[in-house]
Motif scaffolding. Sequence first.
Motif, short mmCIF file in Angstrom:
data_model
loop_
_atom_site.label_atom_id
_atom_site.label_comp_id
_atom_site.label_asym_id
_atom_site.label_seq_id
_atom_site.Cartn_x
_atom_site.Cartn_y
_atom_site.Cartn_z
N GLN A 1 4.46 5.17 3.08
CA GLN A 1 4.94 6.52 3.34
C GLN A 1 4.69 6.96 4.77
O GLN A 1 5.59 7.49 5.44
N SER A 2 3.46 6.75 5.27
CA SER A 2 3.11 7.27 6.60
C SER A 2 3.47 6.33 7.73
O SER A 2 3.81 6.78 8.83
N HIS B 1 0.83 -1.20 0.00
CA HIS B 1 0.00 0.00 0.00
C HIS B 1 0.87 1.26 0.00
O HIS B 1 1.66 1.47 0.93
N GLY C 1 0.28 4.46 0.51
CA GLY C 1 0.07 5.38 1.63
C GLY C 1 0.71 4.89 2.91
O GLY C 1 1.37 5.66 3.63
#
Length: 350
Positions: free
Chosen positions: A102-103, A97, A99
Amino acid sequence: MEAFEWQQARSPAEAAALITHTTAEAMLTLQARPTVQQAILVKAGGVDLLDLMKEGLVIPRRLVDISQLAELEGISAGDDGGLRIGALTTLAQIAEHPGLRQSHAALAQAAATAASPQIRNRATLGGNLLQRPRCWYFRSAAHHCLRKGGGHCFAYAGDNRYHAVFANHGCAIVHPSTPATALLAFHARVELLHPQGHRHLLPLEDFFVLPEADLHRENNLAAGEILTAVLLPSLAPPTHSVYLHIAEKAAFDWPLADVAVVLDLDGEDYCRHASIVLGAAAPIPWRAMQAEAVLTGVKISEETARAAGQAAVAGATPLDHNTYKLPLFTTLVRRAVLLAAGLDQNSALP
């Protein structure tokens, strides 16, 4: 494997209403009354449950399959600005995934290293968190150990090279979930659905259970409850995270030691908050609070990272054959802290 009934659940609420036992309860019932087994259990990916059934450690009367419930799948924005991960989301989906990578990089990294590519494409996050211990005495039908209702832990006098170095009094298992190490470092919560249909949230730290609280289970899931989602809080930038592990094989293996580090840094690499969790260290994912305290309020450097690594193993109680884990944790914490801070880990190698 014994014959069993199969039922496809039409909704999470229907599944919760049908389930009569947790897997831990069903295993204890089987040990006490081996000829009477009436448990109705939930099945998602089935990676762990089917193994237990093949080994004769649990013999359910019926399996309620929730694998087709679309409302339990996927990664979406949470109500508080964080992320919601459905319990049926596979480890492969988490690892890939964009997102999350990154987070919440440490979680994506942990999912990407779990098991093998084939298993990651089938295993669900909920099932991974709820899998039973991988201790070979626990998994052996010939060993009636404490966790199965027996009289003692065979690991103490036996082969304990992969067992716990913290909180290992009473039962020396290590928690088998790799993503749990990272999830705890992010202060994740689990969403549980009750048989009556209402849901409640529980911090992951309160969900897992130490042997001193209950020798027979690893979590606070009650009979009829279903784990429906995991919620990740929003992170204040700049927050950086790293997951590292050491295993004997590159794939299809559990870690000898693993570490998740989450750092909240200011613009000058001073640590406002640190979260450090050790996996394969204790019967639950183990928060290294002394290591966190070493980093809080100081500038991240090779010296402070090394001090955090040493503090991470303070209070450890290794067994006869697993003392080797302590330098593994010391090194992994040091390297993960430096990587999370964006410093060159090569300069910190012994």
